[in-house]
Design a protein around this motif. Structure first.
Motif, PDB file in Angstrom:
ATOM      1  N   UNK A 119       0.832  -1.205   0.000  1.00  0.00           N
ATOM      2  CA  UNK A 119       0.000   0.000   0.000  1.00  0.00           C
ATOM      3  C   UNK A 119       0.866   1.255   0.000  1.00  0.00           C
ATOM      4  N   UNK A 120       1.872   1.295   0.842  1.00  0.00           N
ATOM      5  CA  UNK A 120       2.752   2.466   0.873  1.00  0.00           C
ATOM      6  C   UNK A 120       3.539   2.591  -0.425  1.00  0.00           C
ATOM      7  N   UNK A 121       4.050   1.479  -0.926  1.00  0.00           N
ATOM      8  CA  UNK A 121       4.808   1.530  -2.185  1.00  0.00           C
ATOM      9  C   UNK A 121       3.947   2.021  -3.340  1.00  0.00           C
ATOM     10  N   UNK A 122       2.642   1.762  -3.303  1.00  0.00           N
ATOM     11  CA  UNK A 122       1.737   2.245  -4.352  1.00  0.00           C
ATOM     12  C   UNK A 122       1.662   3.766  -4.367  1.00  0.00           C
ATOM     13  N   UNK A 182      -7.938   4.104  -3.252  1.00  0.00           N
ATOM     14  CA  UNK A 182      -7.366   4.247  -4.598  1.00  0.00           C
ATOM     15  C   UNK A 182      -7.993   5.417  -5.354  1.00  0.00           C
ATOM     16  N   UNK A 183      -9.281   5.644  -5.133  1.00  0.00           N
ATOM     17  CA  UNK A 183      -9.944   6.782  -5.780  1.00  0.00           C
ATOM     18  C   UNK A 183      -9.345   8.087  -5.273  1.00  0.00           C
ATOM     19  N   UNK A 184      -9.189   8.222  -3.955  1.00  0.00           N
ATOM     20  CA  UNK A 184      -8.620   9.452  -3.406  1.00  0.00           C
ATOM     21  C   UNK A 184      -7.162   9.622  -3.844  1.00  0.00           C
ATOM     22  N   UNK A 185      -6.434   8.530  -3.934  1.00  0.00           N
ATOM     23  CA  UNK A 185      -5.053   8.608  -4.420  1.00  0.00           C
ATOM     24  C   UNK A 185      -5.009   9.163  -5.837  1.00  0.00           C
ATOM     25  N   UNK A 186      -5.885   8.649  -6.684  1.00  0.00           N
ATOM     26  CA  UNK A 186      -5.922   9.081  -8.090  1.00  0.00           C
ATOM     27  C   UNK A 186      -6.406  10.530  -8.210  1.00  0.00           C
ATOM     28  N   UNK A 187      -7.468  10.870  -7.485  1.00  0.00           N
ATOM     29  CA  UNK A 187      -8.075  12.197  -7.632  1.00  0.00           C
ATOM     30  C   UNK A 187      -7.300  13.299  -6.906  1.00  0.00           C
ATOM     31  N   UNK A 195       1.671  12.018   6.181  1.00  0.00           N
ATOM     32  CA  UNK A 195       2.031  10.694   6.686  1.00  0.00           C
ATOM     33  C   UNK A 195       1.077   9.671   6.088  1.00  0.00           C
ATOM     34  N   UNK A 196       1.621   8.653   5.468  1.00  0.00           N
ATOM     35  CA  UNK A 196       0.825   7.572   4.890  1.00  0.00           C
ATOM     36  C   UNK A 196       0.969   6.352   5.795  1.00  0.00           C
ATOM     37  N   UNK A 197      -0.184   5.790   6.210  1.00  0.00           N
ATOM     38  CA  UNK A 197      -0.202   4.655   7.132  1.00  0.00           C
ATOM     39  C   UNK A 197      -0.978   3.502   6.501  1.00  0.00           C
ATOM     40  N   UNK A 198      -0.371   2.320   6.524  1.00  0.00           N
ATOM     41  CA  UNK A 198      -1.060   1.099   6.123  1.00  0.00           C
ATOM     42  C   UNK A 198      -1.717   0.547   7.386  1.00  0.00           C
ATOM     43  N   UNK A 199      -3.047   0.527   7.406  1.00  0.00           N
ATOM     44  CA  UNK A 199      -3.764   0.094   8.610  1.00  0.00           C
ATOM     45  C   UNK A 199      -3.496  -1.366   8.943  1.00  0.00           C
TER      46      UNK A 199
END
Length: 132
Positions: A12-15, A54-59, A77-81
């Motif tokens: 998820x973080x690598x994405x 993924x939608x928020x990442x793209x938009x 800060x990006x966190x993988x839950x």
């Protein structure tokens, strides 16, 4: 910009490693940077199979103009839950004070010491009915 997510174990973080947002992974380095800059944290919590993440990442997170606003005003800060369920649980509990619509992506605005002052879930780049 330093790419701090490229070598993490989390898919998820690598994405998000190629986003124009200057992401930090969860850890003391992000909090120290927020204190040094005297800016709040924007904490984005999600997981790799989350559709709206993924939608928020793209938009939003892939958009250079939005990323510039985030980078200028926050330490992101990006966190993988799935890697940090205790972090997710604590911020999800805090978010419940701001919204009844809980889920992911969880977007938290916090002081440099990690205290939540606002939170929500998916926020589109343009306001929609019932979504800022």
């Amino acid at each position: 910009m330093t790419n701090r997510l490229a070598d993490t174990l989390s898919p998820y973080l690598r994405a998000h490693a190629d986003n124009p947002v200057d992401w930090y992974p969860w850890g003391e380095e992000a909090f120290a940077e927020a204190q040094r800059r005297d800016v709040p944290l924007l904490i984005s919590i999600g997981y790799s199979t989350c559709h709206w993440c993924h939608v928020m990442a793209r938009e939003s997170f892939a958009d250079p103009a939005t990323a510039a606003l985030i980078n200028d005003g926050f330490v992101a800060v990006k966190v993988d839950r799935e890697e940090h369920p205790q972090v997710d649980g604590a911020y999800m509990a805090a978010a419940s004070a701001f919204t009844q619509s809980l889920g992911w992506p969880l977007t938290v605005f916090a002081t440099p010491r990690g205290r939540t002052f606002y939170a929500g879930t998916y926020w589109p780049p343009q306001a929609r009915p019932s979504m800022p």
